[in-house]
Design an enzyme around this catalytic site. Structure first.
Site, mmCIF file in Angstrom:
data_model
loop_
_atom_site.group_PDB
_atom_site.id
_atom_site.type_symbol
_atom_site.label_atom_id
_atom_site.label_comp_id
_atom_site.label_asym_id
_atom_site.label_seq_id
_atom_site.Cartn_x
_atom_site.Cartn_y
_atom_site.Cartn_z
ATOM 1 C CD GLN A 160 -3.029 1.078 0.182
ATOM 2 O OE1 GLN A 160 -2.932 0.342 -0.778
ATOM 3 N NE2 GLN A 160 -4.045 1.897 0.330
ATOM 4 C CG HIS A 197 -2.984 -6.156 -2.806
ATOM 5 N ND1 HIS A 197 -3.708 -7.258 -3.235
ATOM 6 C CD2 HIS A 197 -2.164 -5.827 -3.854
ATOM 7 C CE1 HIS A 197 -3.335 -7.581 -4.458
ATOM 8 N NE2 HIS A 197 -2.415 -6.713 -4.860
ATOM 9 C CG LEU A 198 -1.281 0.504 -5.034
ATOM 10 C CD1 LEU A 198 -1.257 1.613 -3.989
ATOM 11 C CD2 LEU A 198 -0.176 0.724 -6.068
ATOM 12 C CG HIS A 199 -6.778 -0.683 -1.613
ATOM 13 N ND1 HIS A 199 -5.796 -1.139 -0.746
ATOM 14 C CD2 HIS A 199 -7.757 -0.146 -0.811
ATOM 15 C CE1 HIS A 199 -6.163 -0.898 0.512
ATOM 16 N NE2 HIS A 199 -7.346 -0.286 0.496
ATOM 17 C CG LEU A 200 -5.756 4.892 -4.909
ATOM 18 C CD1 LEU A 200 -5.049 4.088 -5.997
ATOM 19 C CD2 LEU A 200 -5.581 6.392 -5.168
#
Length: 365
Positions: A160, A197-200
């Site tokens: 993230q 875990h990379l998210h927007l």
């Protein structure tokens, strides 16, 4: 195979306005992005994929100069997935923890793909390859209508930490919507991100937020780097459709600095009027042709406070307050909200130091 949403620069919408006071704006028809997202999100709700049914939320505007939008969302506080244990802003991705490779495939709405010749331009000289697709999936514990997650190619297992690609596509997502109520935001680790875990996040909030037009002070003209002149203290960039790549790069320079220095942060992207130093005229204040990107460095928090009226994350700092209990929702005042938010902000001297360091950092790049 998920639906593919293919777009180009020509699909970005610029002629958007918001009604304000005596200035009434004519709403634009929904774009393909809006109609696809809304219909697919509603379909997933009807399929029973969410943890709870989201109807019309009780909403009230708190009296006071900030115009806080309070909403009662009891179910989210009860039903949302237990957050992953976060110990560091630079924590590595852990395959054994929940991540977006483990979701029900039906939760995916579509893959966002730029036309090939345009996506190639997102790479700078010597940069490592970036994902070429953004997966858009429903958030099964929604804040508001259309609440979705933007996840750069989940198979790459990014932690993230924001990337230029993620910022670039997120700005474009706001510009792909003709509705000024579509917002995108990001929580870093230590700033109430619940999954490493990379998210927007993206969602529709039809109410006007003060951040759309609040005055700012220019700090670094070459980078378009501003400081917000109102509570809560933070920074801002502004991007119109022809500036997305340049602004995404500058935003990433700021967030990279914050991560390197272990400073938790939240971002909020919304259509807003062009930046100005003072309160603007009604006609200028109504303009929504570009995107304001707000960045708040803040005190790290690695666990939710039990009994708190609301957590301080991307939407709360922007003025949207999802309350967990009816009592807090009904009794909250602007003074209460400011007091809660203030406890999560950097002390004035620390914020001033970060501002000076960032200004110097950006001027040397």
């Amino acid at each position: 195979m998920p639906l593919q949403f293919l777009y180009s620069h020509r699909d970005l919408v610029t002629d958007v306005r918001r009604s304000s006071g005596q200035h009434r704006a004519v709403p634009l028809p929904p774009t393909k992005f809006d109609t696809t997202l809304r219909a697919s999100w509603t379909n997933r709700m009807d399929m029973g994929l969410f943890r709870y049914h989201l109807g019309d939320l009780q909403t009230r505007i708190l009296p006071g100069s900030h115009g806080y939008v309070a909403q009662l969302n009891i179910q989210r506080g009860i039903e949302r997935r237990k957050p992953e244990e976060i110990l560091s802003i630079q924590q590595e991705f852990n395959h054994s923890q929940f991540n977006f490779n483990k979701i029900n495939p039906d939760e995916v709405i579509f893959e966002m793909l730029r036309h090939t010749e345009e996506s190639a331009s997102l790479l700078g000289i010597g940069e490592l390859p970036q994902p070429n697709k953004m997966i858009v999936m429903v958030n099964v514990s929604p804040l508001e209508f259309g609440h979705c997650l933007f996840v750069p190619d989940p198979s790459l297992c990014f932690p993230q930490v924001l990337t230029k690609y993620a910022i670039h596509v997120s700005i474009e997502a706001v510009l792909l919507s003709s509705d000024p109520s579509f917002r995108v935001g990001f929580n870093s680790l230590g700033a109430f991100a619940s999954v490493n875990h990379l998210h927007l996040h993206g969602y529709y909030l039809k109410h006007n937020l003060k951040i759309e037009s609040l005055p700012v002070e220019l700090l670094v003209p070459e980078k378009g780097f501003y400081r917000m002149k109102d509570f809560p203290a933070g920074f801002m960039f502004y991007a119109e459709s022809n500036e997305v790549e340049k602004v995404a790069k500058a935003v990433c320079e700021v967030t990279d600095f914050l991560v390197k220095n272990n400073i938790a942060h939240n971002l909020f992207l919304t259509r807003g009027c062009p930046p100005g130093g003072e309160i603007m005229s009604g006609s200028i204040c109504c303009l929504r042709q570009g995107v304001r990107i707000a960045i708040w460095p803040r005190v790290s928090c690695f666990s939710a406070k039990e009994g708190s009226a609301f957590n301080i994350a991307l939407c709360e700092l922007a003025g949207h307050l999802p309350f967990k209990t009816k009592k807090d929702y009904e009794l909250a005042t602007e003074e209460d909200v400011i007091s809660i938010i203030q406890r999560h902000l950097l002390p004035d001297d620390e914020f001033t130091s970060v501002e000076q360091q960032l200004t110097n950092h950006l001027m040397t790049l």
